[in-house]
Write a protein that holds these residues in place. Structure first.
Motif, PDB file in Angstrom:
ATOM      1  N   GLN A 147     -18.146 -22.625   8.805  1.00 26.97           N
ATOM      2  CA  GLN A 147     -18.661 -21.019   8.285  1.00 26.97           C
ATOM      3  C   GLN A 147     -18.710 -20.169   9.373  1.00 26.97           C
ATOM      4  O   GLN A 147     -18.941 -20.535  10.692  1.00 26.97           O
ATOM      5  CB  GLN A 147     -19.585 -21.079   7.425  1.00 26.97           C
ATOM      6  CG  GLN A 147     -19.487 -21.964   6.090  1.00 26.97           C
ATOM      7  CD  GLN A 147     -20.774 -21.869   5.231  1.00 26.97           C
ATOM      8  OE1 GLN A 147     -21.573 -21.207   5.687  1.00 26.97           O
ATOM      9  NE2 GLN A 147     -20.678 -22.267   4.006  1.00 26.97           N
ATOM     10  N   LEU A 148     -18.678 -18.818   9.210  1.00 32.49           N
ATOM     11  CA  LEU A 148     -18.952 -17.747  10.138  1.00 32.49           C
ATOM     12  C   LEU A 148     -20.423 -18.140  10.624  1.00 32.49           C
ATOM     13  O   LEU A 148     -21.268 -18.301   9.847  1.00 32.49           O
ATOM     14  CB  LEU A 148     -18.793 -16.437   9.646  1.00 32.49           C
ATOM     15  CG  LEU A 148     -17.600 -15.906   9.351  1.00 32.49           C
ATOM     16  CD1 LEU A 148     -17.442 -14.529   8.569  1.00 32.49           C
ATOM     17  CD2 LEU A 148     -16.879 -15.594  10.624  1.00 32.49           C
ATOM     18  N   GLY A 149     -20.674 -18.054  12.045  1.00 32.07           N
ATOM     19  CA  GLY A 149     -21.880 -18.067  12.555  1.00 32.07           C
ATOM     20  C   GLY A 149     -22.129 -19.738  12.887  1.00 32.07           C
ATOM     21  O   GLY A 149     -23.125 -19.902  13.575  1.00 32.07           O
ATOM     22  N   ASP A 150     -21.546 -20.551  12.337  1.00 36.40           N
ATOM     23  CA  ASP A 150     -21.485 -21.929  12.798  1.00 36.40           C
ATOM     24  C   ASP A 150     -21.829 -22.356  14.267  1.00 36.40           C
ATOM     25  O   ASP A 150     -21.056 -21.952  14.890  1.00 36.40           O
ATOM     26  CB  ASP A 150     -20.672 -22.986  12.144  1.00 36.40           C
ATOM     27  CG  ASP A 150     -20.911 -23.229  10.562  1.00 36.40           C
ATOM     28  OD1 ASP A 150     -22.006 -23.052  10.145  1.00 36.40           O
ATOM     29  OD2 ASP A 150     -20.232 -23.754   9.939  1.00 36.40           O
TER      30      ASP A 150
ATOM     31  N   PHE B  19     -17.036 -17.119  15.405  1.00 32.79           N
ATOM     32  CA  PHE B  19     -17.408 -16.017  15.302  1.00 32.79           C
ATOM     33  C   PHE B  19     -16.260 -15.176  14.297  1.00 32.79           C
ATOM     34  O   PHE B  19     -16.346 -13.974  13.835  1.00 32.79           O
ATOM     35  CB  PHE B  19     -17.162 -14.881  16.490  1.00 32.79           C
ATOM     36  CG  PHE B  19     -15.954 -15.045  17.172  1.00 32.79           C
ATOM     37  CD1 PHE B  19     -15.154 -14.070  16.965  1.00 32.79           C
ATOM     38  CD2 PHE B  19     -15.409 -16.237  17.821  1.00 32.79           C
ATOM     39  CE1 PHE B  19     -14.049 -14.063  17.612  1.00 32.79           C
ATOM     40  CE2 PHE B  19     -14.312 -16.026  18.540  1.00 32.79           C
ATOM     41  CZ  PHE B  19     -13.369 -15.083  18.271  1.00 32.79           C
ATOM     42  N   LYS B  20     -15.321 -15.940  13.843  1.00 31.40           N
ATOM     43  CA  LYS B  20     -14.242 -15.580  13.130  1.00 31.40           C
ATOM     44  C   LYS B  20     -13.641 -16.671  12.186  1.00 31.40           C
ATOM     45  O   LYS B  20     -13.379 -17.831  12.536  1.00 31.40           O
ATOM     46  CB  LYS B  20     -13.250 -14.841  13.650  1.00 31.40           C
ATOM     47  CG  LYS B  20     -12.135 -14.335  13.003  1.00 31.40           C
ATOM     48  CD  LYS B  20     -11.138 -13.636  13.984  1.00 31.40           C
ATOM     49  CE  LYS B  20      -9.699 -13.188  13.240  1.00 31.40           C
ATOM     50  NZ  LYS B  20      -9.857 -12.272  11.950  1.00 31.40           N
ATOM     51  N   ILE B  21     -13.096 -16.375  10.804  1.00 29.12           N
ATOM     52  CA  ILE B  21     -12.343 -17.480  10.083  1.00 29.12           C
ATOM     53  C   ILE B  21     -11.298 -16.751   9.785  1.00 29.12           C
ATOM     54  O   ILE B  21     -11.243 -15.498   9.040  1.00 29.12           O
ATOM     55  CB  ILE B  21     -13.223 -18.093   8.849  1.00 29.12           C
ATOM     56  CG1 ILE B  21     -14.540 -18.530   9.358  1.00 29.12           C
ATOM     57  CG2 ILE B  21     -12.351 -18.950   8.149  1.00 29.12           C
ATOM     58  CD1 ILE B  21     -14.449 -20.035   9.603  1.00 29.12           C
TER      59      ILE B  21
ATOM     60  N   LEU C 267     -11.347 -15.726   1.114  1.00 25.40           N
ATOM     61  CA  LEU C 267     -11.683 -14.614   1.748  1.00 25.40           C
ATOM     62  C   LEU C 267     -13.086 -13.937   2.154  1.00 25.40           C
ATOM     63  O   LEU C 267     -13.288 -13.456   3.108  1.00 25.40           O
ATOM     64  CB  LEU C 267     -10.926 -13.680   0.884  1.00 25.40           C
ATOM     65  CG  LEU C 267      -9.387 -13.802   0.872  1.00 25.40           C
ATOM     66  CD1 LEU C 267      -8.814 -12.624  -0.195  1.00 25.40           C
ATOM     67  CD2 LEU C 267      -8.667 -13.551   1.959  1.00 25.40           C
ATOM     68  N   GLY C 268     -13.887 -14.446   1.201  1.00 23.98           N
ATOM     69  CA  GLY C 268     -15.459 -14.343   1.601  1.00 23.98           C
ATOM     70  C   GLY C 268     -15.984 -15.003   2.517  1.00 23.98           C
ATOM     71  O   GLY C 268     -16.612 -14.468   3.455  1.00 23.98           O
ATOM     72  N   GLU C 269     -15.589 -16.501   2.746  1.00 24.03           N
ATOM     73  CA  GLU C 269     -16.116 -17.114   3.881  1.00 24.03           C
ATOM     74  C   GLU C 269     -15.123 -16.443   5.192  1.00 24.03           C
ATOM     75  O   GLU C 269     -15.854 -16.550   6.047  1.00 24.03           O
ATOM     76  CB  GLU C 269     -15.805 -18.570   3.529  1.00 24.03           C
ATOM     77  CG  GLU C 269     -16.448 -19.464   2.558  1.00 24.03           C
ATOM     78  CD  GLU C 269     -15.915 -20.506   2.268  1.00 24.03           C
ATOM     79  OE1 GLU C 269     -14.798 -20.974   2.792  1.00 24.03           O
ATOM     80  OE2 GLU C 269     -16.662 -21.463   1.449  1.00 24.03           O
ATOM     81  N   GLU C 270     -14.090 -16.120   5.028  1.00 23.20           N
ATOM     82  CA  GLU C 270     -13.333 -15.449   6.094  1.00 23.20           C
ATOM     83  C   GLU C 270     -14.205 -14.269   6.638  1.00 23.20           C
ATOM     84  O   GLU C 270     -14.029 -13.656   7.927  1.00 23.20           O
ATOM     85  CB  GLU C 270     -12.113 -15.221   5.878  1.00 23.20           C
ATOM     86  CG  GLU C 270     -11.239 -14.672   6.798  1.00 23.20           C
ATOM     87  CD  GLU C 270      -9.665 -14.323   6.274  1.00 23.20           C
ATOM     88  OE1 GLU C 270      -9.382 -13.004   6.369  1.00 23.20           O
ATOM     89  OE2 GLU C 270      -9.448 -15.174   5.536  1.00 23.20           O
ATOM     90  N   GLY C 271     -14.893 -13.502   5.836  1.00 25.61           N
ATOM     91  CA  GLY C 271     -15.606 -12.230   6.083  1.00 25.61           C
ATOM     92  C   GLY C 271     -14.578 -11.072   6.024  1.00 25.61           C
ATOM     93  O   GLY C 271     -15.015  -9.828   6.353  1.00 25.61           O
ATOM     94  N   ALA C 272     -13.269 -11.244   5.153  1.00 26.32           N
ATOM     95  CA  ALA C 272     -12.716 -10.115   5.013  1.00 26.32           C
ATOM     96  C   ALA C 272     -13.246  -9.218   3.858  1.00 26.32           C
ATOM     97  O   ALA C 272     -12.869  -7.903   3.951  1.00 26.32           O
ATOM     98  CB  ALA C 272     -10.968 -10.651   4.508  1.00 26.32           C
TER      99      ALA C 272
END
Length: 547
Positions: free
Chosen positions: A377-380, A304-306, A422-427
C-alpha cells in the motif's frame, strides 16, 4: 556488498522530479532529457490529439487523448557515469496529490517556467511543497523561441513570487524569431540556436555551434541589437546577482536558472550537466524510529506510488518504491513492516515510462517497481526485518465529493474491485460509509472524477455514473490513548454513523456538508482529533502498533 562499494553507487545517483504549471513544456523537456542522455532516439509528440506518437512519459490512454499528464511517470537513464532517476509529474492541479507524494521520493526538483507566462499558480503550490522539504531546485525557462517576457522581468518575478535567490547560469540572446542562443556564463561561451525537434545526432549537443568568450567581437556583427541588449544585461547581472552558493542551493534558498527551448532540444544539455554537477546524491531519510543513512548495508525502502494497469493485458499493480538504503538484489527476502508479511520479489523492474526491464540490483536513490496484488500500500516501509516506518507521505482531505453507482447492476463486483484498486493507488479517495452501501469518491479537482470514470470503463469494463454528493468537508478522526483511545473513537463513530466512512486503509473519516458543522462537532467532541492531512505514518502505523 562492502560498505565502500555501496557508498560509491550512492554517490552516482541523482533522483529528481520535473514540476511545472500545465503546458509549460514539462513533458517535452522530460523527452529531451531522455533524448540527450541516449535513453531514446526519437521524441514523442504531445501536441496533436490524434498524433501517431505520444510522449514517452505519457502512457495512459486518456493522457494520449488529451495531451496532458495525469499520472506520474518514472524513468531511469545513465549520463556521465551517473544513474539518473527522473520522475515526470502531472502539471494539472487536480492531480497535485500524486505530485506531492512523488516529491517525497526525490532529492531535487527541476522547475519549468513558461517564459511567456512567468510564475503561474500551480508552480507556486509545488514550490511550497519543495520549500517545506528544503528540496534543491533548478529552474529552466522554456519557450525562448517565442515572444516572451523580458528575462530580467522573469528573474525578478521568480525571486519575488517564490522567495528564493536566482543565479543565472545561462542568459538568452534575443527571443522569438530573433532568438540567437544562450550565453553560458560559467563556461564563458555562447551556444548558437538552431531549430530541430526530434533527433540528436552523435554526442549530446555536439552538433551545436559553440563560440568562445562572452564579448567575442563577432557577436555584435552576427547578432546585432539582441547581443547588445544581452551584453548590457549580463554586465548588470555581474554586479547585482549573488554568486552561486552550493550550500544555499542544497538548502532550497537559491536556484540556478537556465534558458532554452525544449521542443527544439536547445538549452537541454546545460540542464542535464547541472543536474549531474549540482543536484545532491541520496541523503538521510527520517523514520519514526531513527534516521536511515543511504550507505547502510541493510536494504530499506518506502512505497510512494501505486499504479494499476500499466499493462492492461495483465491487470498488473506496480508499487513504486524509493530505495532509502542498502543494496537491493532480486529474490532477496524482505518484510512489509505494516503487515509483517514476507516477500521475495523476483520480477522487480526499472522503468523508461511504460517500457520496463527486469532489475537485478538497486541502490539508495533508485526507483524500483514491484508487481503485487494488494500486498503493498501507499506509505509501506519495506526492510530486511527491522521495524521501521518512514514518515512524510501526505494524503489531503478531499475538497470535492461524488457518489458512484454502476450503470449495469451485473457489473457491481467490477465497480468495487476497480474503485478499491484506484483508491489504493491514490488516483481517487474512496470512502465506504459505515451506514449505507453507496460508495463515495473524494478528490481535489473535477478532472480526477473524469479520469476515474474513464479508467473504470476502459480498464475494468465497468461503466459508472458519477453523481452529486451532499458533502463538502472531510476530516480523518483519531483519539489519543490518554483521552480514551479506541473506546472513545468507537463511541464517536457509533454516535455519528450516518456521516462516518472508512477510507482505503480503513481510517475513519467524518463527512460533513458545511464548515460550521465541523466547528460544532469539535466543540461537542473535545477528545476527538480532526485531521485535514492523513500521513500514513501518523495514523495507520500507530494504529497497527496499538493493535
Amino acid at each position: 556488498m562492502a560498505d565502500v562499494q555501496i557508498a560509491e553507487q550512492v554517490r552516482r545517483r541523482r533522483t529528481f522530479a520535473i514540476i511545472s504549471h500545465p503546458d509549460a513544456g514539462k513533458t517535452t523537456l522530460t523527452e529531451k532529457l531522455l533524448l540527450f542522455s541516449g535513453a531514446i532516439q526519437i521524441a514523442g509528440s504531445v501536441k496533436a490529439r490524434k498524433a501517431t506518437r505520444h510522449a514517452t512519459s505519457d502512457w495512459m490512454e486518456i493522457e494520449k487523448q488529451r495531451g496532458i499528464s495525469v499520472a506520474s511517470s518514472v524513468m531511469q537513464m545513465e549520463y556521465r557515469d551517473c544513474v539518473i532517476n527522473l520522475l515526470d509529474t502531472p502539471g494539472h492541479q487536480d492531480f497535485s496529490e500524486d505530485t506531492y507524494r512523488v516529491l517525497t521520493a526525490v532529492d531535487a526538483a527541476l522547475m519549468v517556467i513558461d517564459a511567456a507566462n512567468g510564475v503561474e499558480p500551480q508552480t507556486r503550490r509545488l514550490l511550497q511543497v519543495c520549500r517545506a522539504r528544503n528540496t534543491p531546485i533548478l529552474t529552466f525557462v522554456n519557450k525562448m523561441d517565442r515572444e516572451v517576457k523580458d528575462p530580467l522581468v522573469l528573474m525578478d518575478e521568480i525571486e519575488r513570487e517564490l522567495g528564493m535567490e536566482v543565479v543565472p547560469f545561462t542568459w538568452p540572446v534575443g527571443m522569438g524569431k530573433a532568438f540567437h542562443g544562450v550565453m553560458d556564463l560559467r563556461e564563458k561561451q555562447m551556444r548558437v540556436f538552431s531549430p530541430g525537434e526530434d533527433r540528436v545526432s552523435g554526442k549530446s549537443g555536439a552538433e551545436d555551434e559553440i563560440l568562445a568568450g562572452l564579448d567575442n567581437p563577432a557577436y555584435a556583427e552576427r547578432f546585432g541589437m539582441q547581443y547588445e541588449q544581452a551584453k548590457g544585461e549580463i554586465e548588470l547581472l555581474t554586479d547585482a546577482a549573488p554568486p552561486f552558493d552550493m550550500a544555499d542551493f542544497r538548502a532550497g534558498r537559491q536556484t540556478p536558472m537556465f534558458f532554452g527551448s525544449a521542443v527544439n532540444n536547445f538549452g537541454v544539455r546545460e540542464v542535464l550537466d547541472a543536474l549531474v554537477d549540482l543536484a545532491p546524491p541520496p541523503g538521510d531519510r527520517v523514520s519514526i524510529q531513527r534516521t536511515v543513512h543511504p550507505e547502510e548495508t541493510k536494504f530499506t525502502g518506502v512505497v510512494f506510488k501505486i499504479q494499476a494497469n500499466m499493462d492492461p493485458a495483465h491487470r498488473d499493480r506496480i508499487a513504486f518504491l524509493r530505495v532509502a538504503s542498502g543494496h537491493f538484489e532480486r529474490g532477496m527476502r524482505l518484510k512489509v513492516v505494516r503487515s509483517g508479511k514476507e516477500m521475495r520479489p523476483n520480477t522487480v523492474v526499472s522503468f523508461l515510462s511504460q517500457r520496463r526491464e527486469l532489475l537485478d540490483e538497486a541502490f539508495a536513490g533508485d526507483i524500483i517497481g514491484i508487481p503485487n496484488h494488494g500486498v503493498l500500500q501507499l506509505g509501506d516501509t519495506i526492510t530486511e526485518g527491522e521495524q521501521l516506518q518512514f514518515t512524510g507521505l501526505p494524503f489531503f482531505a478531499p475538497e470535492m465529493f461524488r457518489s458512484v453507482e454502476v450503470a449495469d447492476p451485473l457489473k457491481t463486483k467490477q465497480l468495487r474491485a476497480g474503485l478499491t484498486q484506484l483508491g489504493e493507488e491514490g488516483a481517487i479517495q474512496v470512502f465506504r460509509p459505515v451506514a449505507g452501501s453507496v460508495l463515495l469518491l473524494g478528490a481535489v479537482g473535477q478532472l480526477q472524477f473524469e479520469v476515474v470514470a474513464h479508467r473504470l470503463e476502459h480498464e475494468y469494463s465497468c461503466k459508472a455514473r458519477i453523481l452529486p454528493a451532499r458533502y463538502n468537508v472531510a476530516r480523518w478522526v483519531t483519539c489519543d490513548a490518554a483521552d480514551g483511545g479506541d473506546k472513545e473513537l468507537q463511541r464517536f463513530i457509533d454516535g455519528n454513523a450516518h456521516r462516518v466512512a472508512l477510507d482505503a486503509v480503513d481510517a475513519p473519516t467524518v463527512l460533513l456538508e458545511y464548515a460550521g458543522e465541523l466547528r460544532a462537532m469539535q466543540e461537542n467532541w473535545p477528545k476527538i482529533k480532526f485531521h485535514a492531512l492523513r500521513e500514513h505514518a501518523g495514523l495507520v502505523f500507530q494504529k497497527q502498533l496499538a493493535g
